[in-house]
Design a protein around this motif. Structure first.
Motif: not given
Ligand SMILES: NC(=O)c1ccc[n+]([C@@H]2O[C@H](COP(=O)([O-])OP(=O)(O)OC[C@H]3O[C@@H](n4cnc5c(N)ncnc54)[C@H](OP(=O)(O)O)[C@@H]3O)[C@@H](O)[C@H]2O)c1
Length: 258
Positions: A38, A189, A154
């Motif tokens: 990004t 976060t 994960y």
């Protein structure tokens, strides 16, 4: 300043833990390339680093794509001619039971959390080995050391990151390079925001109750600040930490004790 004149790359440097690490490296005198997908986020962090008086390079990069990763390290070499520190902070989590996980999601979890770390580390080694000097720091997770329900892919990828860390540490042990991991518990976060949303959408818990449940994973009963992960990372990046390699340092309030 402990990292005066050093050159660093932080993947995932546009937000969250990677952003905190990029700023902490810069505060210690390091010039930093920040990488992610990004552009606007990378440019924002890069501007903050320049405000601290350091050089910075925002590089749009998908760490799952070998060509994109090669271009990142070429850009760093073209700009500074060397690399001292790589922090692999880019990552993504996904919540589902392994029994119903799609093959695509499994592959994406391995690609972004494990293969991306390998690709970036391999490119970094190409710059570090000839100079016999360097630091590679991988942001793992407590999920690199213990299993997690609803985060199996994960956890498998993050366990792989530790295997990669330890093997690369052995292969570089006499080359002036150290390779370590920092393994956080839950950190405040977007990743935690997403986890809280998922829990409250699938249970009757409020967002606050979901956060409290995540915090309860740690004996300290709290969610950690990105700056706490950044501090451990800076410590491993210092010259004085040259004797530490192949380690996985937990920042989890004692959730895992090994
Ligand atoms: N937050 C936690 O509770 C926690 C706990 C333990 C470990 N960790 C680990 O800490 C690291 C940072 O996570 P975070 O909490 O800061 O999450 P975050 O806020 O979601 O940030 C993830 C970062 O990774 C980048 N990224 C994701 N996929 C990428 C790709 N394919 N190529 C390049 N960059 C990519 C993102 O940028 P773009 O989307 O712009 O590409 C973003 O900058 C991850 O490795 C995560 O697994 C987090």
């Amino acid at each position: 300043m402990r990292l005066q004149g050093k050159i660093g790359v932080v993947t995932g440097g546009g937000r969250g833990i990677g952003e905190a690490i990029a700023l902490a490296l810069a505060a210690e005198g390091c010039s930093v390339a920040v990488a992610g997908r990004t552009q606007a986020q990378l440019e924002k962090v890069s501007a903050q680093i320049q405000k601290l008086g350091r050089e910075s390079l925002p590089v749009v990069c998908d760490i799952c794509d070998p060509g994109s990763v090669a271009a990142l390290f070429r850009a760093v070499h073209d700009r500074w001619g060397r690399l001292d520190i790589l922090v692999n902070a880019a990552g993504e989590s996904h919540s589902d039971l392994l029994a119903r996980l799609s093959f695509e999601t499994w592959q994406r979890m391995l690609a972004v959390n494990l293969t991306g770390t390998f690709l970036c580390s391999q490119e970094a080694l190409r710059l570090m080995l000839p100079r016999k000097s360097g630091r590679i720091i991988n942001i793992g997770s407590t999920a690199a050391k213990i299993g997690f329900r609803y985060a199996g892919a994960y956890a498998a990828a993050k366990h792989g990151v530790l295997g990669l860390t330890r093997s690369m540490a052995l292969e570089t042990a006499t080359s002036g390079i150290t390779v370590n991991a920092v393994c956080p518990g839950w950190v405040d976060t977007e990743m935690v925001g997403k986890a809280v949303q998922t829990i409250s959408s699938k249970t009757k818990m409020t967002a606050e109750q979901a956060r409290d449940m995540l915090a309860a994973d740690s004996p300290q009963k709290r969610i950690f600040a990105p700056e706490e992960i950044a501090f451990a990372t800076v410590w491993l990046a210092c010259d004085e930490s040259r004797g530490i390699t192949g380690q996985a340092i937990d920042v989890s309030g004692g959730q895992v004790m090994s």
